[in-house]
Design a protein around this motif. Structure first.
Motif, PDB file in Angstrom:
ATOM      1  N   UNK A   1       4.237   6.176   1.411  1.00 38.91           N
ATOM      2  CA  UNK A   1       3.452   7.346   0.821  1.00 38.91           C
ATOM      3  C   UNK A   1       4.300   7.611  -0.547  1.00 38.91           C
ATOM      4  N   UNK A   2       5.615   7.367  -0.465  1.00 38.78           N
ATOM      5  CA  UNK A   2       6.084   7.641  -1.699  1.00 38.78           C
ATOM      6  C   UNK A   2       6.110   6.627  -2.755  1.00 38.78           C
ATOM      7  N   UNK A   3       6.039   5.142  -2.333  1.00 41.21           N
ATOM      8  CA  UNK A   3       5.914   4.144  -3.011  1.00 41.21           C
ATOM      9  C   UNK A   3       4.368   4.103  -3.508  1.00 41.21           C
ATOM     10  N   UNK A   4       3.606   4.627  -2.878  1.00 43.08           N
ATOM     11  CA  UNK A   4       2.053   4.673  -3.613  1.00 43.08           C
ATOM     12  C   UNK A   4       1.945   5.848  -4.495  1.00 43.08           C
ATOM     13  N   UNK A   5       2.659   6.917  -4.298  1.00 40.06           N
ATOM     14  CA  UNK A   5       2.667   8.033  -5.256  1.00 40.06           C
ATOM     15  C   UNK A   5       3.092   7.677  -6.544  1.00 40.06           C
ATOM     16  N   UNK A   6       3.899   6.466  -6.558  1.00 40.26           N
ATOM     17  CA  UNK A   6       4.438   6.047  -7.866  1.00 40.26           C
ATOM     18  C   UNK A   6       3.456   4.955  -8.374  1.00 40.26           C
ATOM     19  N   UNK A   7       2.532   4.693  -7.669  1.00 36.81           N
ATOM     20  CA  UNK A   7       1.428   3.586  -8.053  1.00 36.81           C
ATOM     21  C   UNK A   7       1.685   2.273  -7.796  1.00 36.81           C
ATOM     22  N   UNK A   8       3.060   2.081  -6.801  1.00 35.35           N
ATOM     23  CA  UNK A   8       3.295   0.785  -6.514  1.00 35.35           C
ATOM     24  C   UNK A   8       2.700  -0.038  -5.644  1.00 35.35           C
ATOM     25  N   UNK A   9       2.592  -1.214  -5.755  1.00 32.97           N
ATOM     26  CA  UNK A   9       1.768  -2.228  -4.998  1.00 32.97           C
ATOM     27  C   UNK A   9       2.030  -2.435  -3.557  1.00 32.97           C
ATOM     28  N   UNK A  10       1.931  -1.456  -2.739  1.00 35.00           N
ATOM     29  CA  UNK A  10       2.366  -1.617  -1.508  1.00 35.00           C
ATOM     30  C   UNK A  10       1.048  -1.196  -0.360  1.00 35.00           C
ATOM     31  N   UNK A  11       1.029  -1.893   0.697  1.00 32.25           N
ATOM     32  CA  UNK A  11      -0.175  -2.007   1.469  1.00 32.25           C
ATOM     33  C   UNK A  11       0.377  -1.757   3.039  1.00 32.25           C
ATOM     34  N   UNK A  12      -0.431  -0.837   3.582  1.00 33.22           N
ATOM     35  CA  UNK A  12       0.110  -0.464   4.987  1.00 33.22           C
ATOM     36  C   UNK A  12      -0.641  -1.564   5.839  1.00 33.22           C
ATOM     37  N   UNK A  13       0.275  -1.975   7.063  1.00 35.73           N
ATOM     38  CA  UNK A  13      -0.345  -2.844   7.967  1.00 35.73           C
ATOM     39  C   UNK A  13      -0.057  -2.384   9.325  1.00 35.73           C
ATOM     40  N   UNK A  14      -1.403  -2.535  10.135  1.00 35.54           N
ATOM     41  CA  UNK A  14      -0.923  -2.153  11.548  1.00 35.54           C
ATOM     42  C   UNK A  14      -0.154  -3.346  12.150  1.00 35.54           C
ATOM     43  N   UNK A  15       0.410  -3.183  13.482  1.00 33.83           N
ATOM     44  CA  UNK A  15       0.918  -4.197  14.141  1.00 33.83           C
ATOM     45  C   UNK A  15       0.239  -5.479  14.147  1.00 33.83           C
ATOM     46  N   UNK A  16      -1.214  -5.422  14.324  1.00 35.90           N
ATOM     47  CA  UNK A  16      -1.950  -6.614  14.448  1.00 35.90           C
ATOM     48  C   UNK A  16      -2.020  -7.326  13.105  1.00 35.90           C
ATOM     49  N   UNK A  17      -2.031  -6.424  12.219  1.00 40.10           N
ATOM     50  CA  UNK A  17      -2.116  -7.017  10.641  1.00 40.10           C
ATOM     51  C   UNK A  17      -0.919  -7.719  10.473  1.00 40.10           C
TER      52      UNK A  17
END
Lengths: 391, 391
Positions: free
Chosen positions: B120-136
């Motif tokens: 959440x912090x990283x994305x608030x800075x506009x950084x390229x970070x993508x959430x992954x489920x365990x399966x993903x």
């Protein structure tokens, strides 16, 4: 006839194939008995014995079904004090012999139950093994974890420092005039059913009237050995870790062997406070890599027994190849062509058995008395056909 | 006047104290800009950078409260492709730059919750970070344990091979004519508020009009620095393990960072299938011992994330001392006496920040443009009194 590039070495009375603890001890004894001796090894003292911990554990290593080996081990242990004293007298070098006994500790009740079974077996043989409750164990070694389940004490199982012993044996051999050839033996040369020497991997030959095969895990791979005397030796891979005490870290007072959720390990304290932690056991061919898994498990098990291990520093992780036989006992004695003597397959007990093996081989070669107990370990016991006569 | 034993080296335009990745990159850039450059280090390239993994992770290393550092890190990451290409063009040597992104994986639901907060912090800075489920996550990296709880992907976080980069920088410096002095600097020499060179531990002096302090964890221990410009650097001890793939062991496809029951670790695959596993973090003064505890925990955490680690071989365990500052950001720029330039305190980001630091220092020394983002990291920010003017 080709002209040689360099003068060939003078023929040796005895060529010892392998400069591990068994080969070096044997060379020293043979030389002291008056033979001219040549040891052939690409890197003497840096095989399985380099990785070893140097435990002298006739009782702790006594296992079901290995009764003949237990007798050999007890006889060998009895020779160590004078062997070590003689080695130090001759070289001025220490062997690290510490007679502080050892403990065998179970991490959980199931481990303790296994230890009880072993204890019953050991005591049935009259061995000096004493049962310990958890409280008694922690009173004997205060650094044990509060969670241990109890175990046993072996007052007669001691240790040497394997690397000190190897260095002292090298010095003793050098001082006596044993020659060292830094090469690998490809083949034992035999003519008219007598050994005549060995051929090195590069093709050169060394002449000798006696060849002692003390090549550890490689003993079965030598060329030139008749099939019925080829020692059935295979490598069992083991990892040991070397740890150094940090500033102010308390020192362990005695050898602690452990059974930790069914896995064996040991923690051997040296005189300088450092530890040797071992040993995994795995069949991995001739690889001497250090598996990450083994390092993890050894550290995990050691700190389960002795939380103080967390305060130590890892200085080394080393793999060795213990030479093993089908009955876990060594292969000793003359076999096949005249002049061939086997001294290999010492598995977990190379340091323990080296002095006795050396005396036995010296006896076989020079005609001096051979310790009777060594005569039961000829290669003929593995024969599948008619059992050959004892040597 | 004493007669010198040997001719003194000609005065250098610039003396770089420290031959780590920052010092070497800086020396290379300064020399390319036309300065005569001398690097003083007893063993260049064998400090913290030798132990490092070489991750270039502006996003993965973005932490709460370190926003200025994140901007610096992003700017630095952008310089790496051309820096690596130039280094390889000039030397013919590889840097191991691999642009395969990285994953951050939580071992249990609580780890995953922590990762969500960071995300959440990283994305608030506009950084390229993508959430992954365990399966993903397991679909992105099939070697992950079935038990992992999910995590994140950082498509822009890459890696270089730290040792290849150090070797290439050494070669580039050598090729350009940078001099190396294998010694330790005891003191920066200052006269009339200008640096005049350095005094070595043995007492010899080297003359130079600019001194760049790139001495990592030792930067704060140099003599001769006025208190108000002494960089507040302290060592944070870290262990990395090197593992080699066994025969037939599957290779990891990308960097996996992990949070394992609250502990951080990373597993970095090299182009040859080997792994770098790191890194513990502990304050242990200047000791470079390898704690047994750190080795255990790293292996335990790595195999929790990636069970395949069990099939690897341990080839090395190395400790390094990361130079840390109170705000975890480096100390950059001119300070105090004329000619003194600081380039230290790069903590976890030495490789990532080295190209930008080198360009900035070259700018400060030669008058070329200095990347604006580097100007916020002067030592003055740690002053307890009135804040000095920016350089």
């Amino acid at each position: 006839m080709p002209i040689p590039d360099a003068p060939a070495p003078a023929p040796a009375d005895v060529i010892v194939v392998g400069g591990g603890v068994v080969g070096l001890a044997t060379a020293w004894r043979l030389r002291a008995a008056g033979a001219s001796v040549m040891v052939v090894d690409p890197d003497p003292g840096h095989g399985a014995g380099w990785a070893a911990a140097g435990m002298l554990a006739p009782v702790g290593e006594a296992h079901f079904g290995e009764e003949p080996l237990v007798l050999l081990a007890l006889a060998a242990a009895a020779r160590w004090p004078s062997f070590a004293a003689e080695l130090t007298d001759e070289t001025g070098l220490p062997t690290g012999l510490l007679s502080t006994g050892s403990l065998l500790i179970g991490a959980d009740p199931s481990d303790r139950a296994s230890i009880e079974d072993v204890l019953a077996f050991q005591r049935s043989l009259g061995l000096d093994a004493e049962r310990l409750t958890a409280t008694e164990a922690r009173s004997a070694e205060p650094l044990l974890a509060p969670s241990v389940a109890g175990g046993a004490r072996f007052p007669g199982d001691h240790q040497v420092d394997n690397r000190l012993v190897l260095a002292a044996l090298r010095a003793a051999c050098g001082g006596e005039g044993v020659s060292f050839v830094a090469d690998r033996v490809a083949r034992v040369d035999v003519e008219a059913d007598r050994v005549t020497g060995v051929t090195l991997e590069g093709g050169a030959t060394l002449a000798g009237s006696v060849v002692v095969v003390a090549a550890g895990s490689w003993s079965g791979t030598l060329g030139g050995l008749p099939d019925d005397v080829r020692p059935p030796v295979r490598p069992v891979h083991g990892v040991t870790l070397r740890l150094r005490a940090g500033d102010g870290t308390p020192w362990l007072g005695r050898v602690v062997r452990g059974l930790v959720h069914g896995r064996h390990c040991y923690v051997v304290p040296r005189a300088d406070g450092s530890l040797v932690v071992g040993a995994s056991a795995e069949e991995r061919g001739f690889s001497d890599a250090v598996p990450a898994r083994a390092v993890h498990d050894l550290l995990a098990d050691a700190r389960t027994l002795l939380p103080v291990v967390d305060e130590y520093e890892l200085t080394e992780a080393t793999a060795g190849l213990r030479p093993t036989t089908p009955d876990n006992a060594p292969v000793l004695g003359p076999a096949g062509p005249t002049g061939l003597v086997l001294a290999t397959g010492h598995y977990r007990n190379g340091f323990l058995l080296a002095p006795l093996t050396a005396d036995a081989v010296a006896g076989w070669v020079t005609g001096a008395p051979v310790p009777e107990v060594a005569r039961s370990f000829g290669v003929g016991r593995f024969a599948t056909g008619p059992v050959p006569a004892a040597p």
